[in-house]
Design a protein around this motif. Sequence first.
Motif: not given
Length: 960
Positions: A836-844
Amino acid sequence: MTSRDWQASWIWGGAEDSPRNEWRCFRRAFDVPADVDRSARLHISADSRYVLYVNGTQVGRGPVRSWPKEQFYDTYEIGHLLRPGGANTIAALVLHFGVSNFYYIRGRGGLLAEAEANGRVLAATDGEWTTERLGGQQAGSPRMACQQGFAEVIDARAGDDRWIEPGFDDGHWAKARTIGAAGTAPWLTLVPRDIPFLTEEKFYPASVMSLHRVQAPAFVAALDLRNQMVPESANHANPIAYCGYLATELVLERDGDVTIGFPGGRMNRLLVDGVPYETWRGEQPERYYDLKLSAGGHLVLVDVTVGDHGGSFHIGVDGDVPFALRAPIGEAGETAAPFVTVGPFDHSEWIDHRPGHREMRKDHPDYESLRTCASSAELAAYRSWIRPVDPSMYTEDDVFGASVWRTVAERRSVPLSLQNAVLPVPEPAALPGFADGDVELVIDLGRERSGFVGFEIEAPAGTIVDGYGVEYVRDEYIQHTYGLDNTFRYVCRAGRQRYLSPVRRGFRYLILTIRGETERVKLHEVYLNQSTYPVAEIGRFRCSDAQLNEIWEMSKHTTRLCMEDTFVDCPAYEQVFWVGDSRNEALVNYYVFGATDIVKRCLNLVPGSADMTPLYVDQVPSAWSSVIPNWTFFWIIACEEYAAHTGDRAFARSIWPAVRHTLDHYLQHLDDSGLLFIRGWNLLDWAPIDQPGDGIVTHQNLFLVKALRQAARLAQAAGADAEAPRYEERADALARAINAKLWDEARSAYLDCIHADGRRSSVFSMQTQVVAYLCDVAEGERRSAMEDYLLSPPPAFVQIGSPFMSFFYYEALEKSGNHRHLLDDIRKHYGLMLDHGATTCWEMYPNFDENRANPNQLTRSHCHAWSAAPGYFLGASILGVKRSDAGWQSVEIAPQPSGLTWAEGAVPLPEGGHVAVRWRLEEGRLNLRVEAPSDVRVDVRLPEGMEGDVERVTFERLWD
């Protein structure tokens, strides 16, 4: 006591000791003798934050967050900025919050500064300094969130940027008011800064992602209803609730259609002329009520009975006919808001760890009867309940409301020349002009950043620049930061000008809306000064799986953005030092950056909450008296891990009394069965495990066992060997009680809890089984059952619900030797983020309940360092680098290929240097190269059943 002999006094200005959201300028011109050398230094602190200038040059920002009783101060080298033999100027902008939050406890406005060189004081704050409120700064600008301070609204037409420069005429400014000498309350002790200064790195965005012609509603406003309804709530950050209404009179020139909107939600019911409206449109939490109204005045009552932790309440009105809003009771005035509040008819405050919270009542007869109030004349009968809205808690410069509720949003192509606004080129970007509408640019930074927004613009006077930072945009979907007013408004003076916000923000996408004569506007640049803890990227990891490499880089970047003056949970929503989060963040940092001062600072801040509770609060320094027992247990574990990681016995000795203090108080909460029975925020995971706020929570008891055992080791490191056995014995006794009372033989698992009424939980979760295994409470057949669950979680059990809980799951997998399973889980969950294009880690994880109402919302925070587990485990497990003793004097190298064909990387050492590992599988043999300082003992262990060759390379360390 103070740490140095100060000659400066604390000073302030204006009539109020602690004004709400006041930005105040201070200046002092002074002569510098010709013989002053470049060793000159300036010491400074402020309440709440400062930006320091010497002779017009920005020197720094501060201070670091602290408990008021131990106020930190900063020291800068300024000799290179001074002009010996002539006039010089020190200037400071002080941002005073005037309200408590999650990283600040309300004190009073103040500045303390002293410049010295060659053993003499050159300038020191006293009654001769001049001061003035920053021109054009609006005190009523929106509260960002319950955790933070304020967004800003700046009208540059009312200010003069030259106030920081030498020679500025401050003759019309007032003299500063002297508060008292160093050591004056509330800043009883002054402590020198204990970490390096944060970075300020200028980053240009990647691109202008989209352009829209937009229109905002005809009217939007933001209010601080919490402090309006319950004024004393400005002094704390505890949750409150209140019962009451917001009221206005809506006056239409003729019959027409009107929409009353609530872009941020947070309301119960809308009543117009005594008629309740139940139908609304909009995706939660937004609500928009479409009404047909006749000409004339209409009483609008908004039931705002709600729990309110803090932040801004947003309301807007739009229609196809001219309208006006006015206060239904009271006199109109230039500064008067067109609203009044009615009530509160009752309100309450609660603190997590204290029993006896009184529920707010909602049955007051006046509250009930007001629902049928049909006119302002009828409302007058309730005059005793009515209060005008405090102007300092109200603004119609509501950027969040205007950005979320766009009545028109037409997408247009982005001219190539407009990309000049985000590129370091001399040519400016000319904006298009729309006959009816404003220009909205969505600017992509390329990946998440944290710091201070800046821009340079050429525009007519009165042009409005609205900025709004968000973390996630996909196609036409914008994930709005409900609960966080991550905005600013800058009103231009005529001509070319620059602005650099002093308010920290985290985001990836900057929605920049230019309102006014946009065809006459030129954007010269937009940028962000990233500000994080200064670290060298010593840690490295690469392997034969490109996806894992990307995940490791994502974890590294996440961790860095969450390293400010403490570890923080996230750079956007909160910027708060959550004690439990920081234990996992510290471990990732050890393997990626190797910083230790920030860890030590975080650990030392926690006992400062002992004045609030001996159980220690879960975020510090904070005005929210909240206790998560596990967070205190993680702090104890982190203290022992830090002492072992660094070999710092002096730290162990200094922190041990605080660890002993809180443990002894927790042990007082063991019930007759020997189990921890406590009221608090008994949290571990966001998943629907059974973790009530009162009773015996199994995972909490388990982590207390681990905390007690590691406390015993800390006691030994502190030289308190005689105290260690008591905590080992208490740990063993608690483990026996858990196995006797919290095991369910029929399910062959530990139940989640026993409720306060004695009812045994029917919920069984992976969380509880993972922790039972991790904390060495499960033994024999029970331990074997836990190991089976690690690899094959029973579908009926509640599953792991957050990346935070995954950290403990990965610890358990590593402990059980299931490294390949660990990698597979990382690929599954973190690979989804990358997809999903993340460049940082999600909280949930996306299946969390909060996200299900909107399929586009994948997580709340898109940058959360409690989720950066791969940054630790890929180095510790796959590279196989582990500390064998205190201070890394001995290292174990035990690589785990786990289906990979090669891996390489490095792990920083706490006293400098690194351990570098490179391994490759070739024809069934493991070729391994290990590089480490000559004074570090290295023990290599090849995977069971595997042979190979080991090359050892050494180097000599240079010691500071």
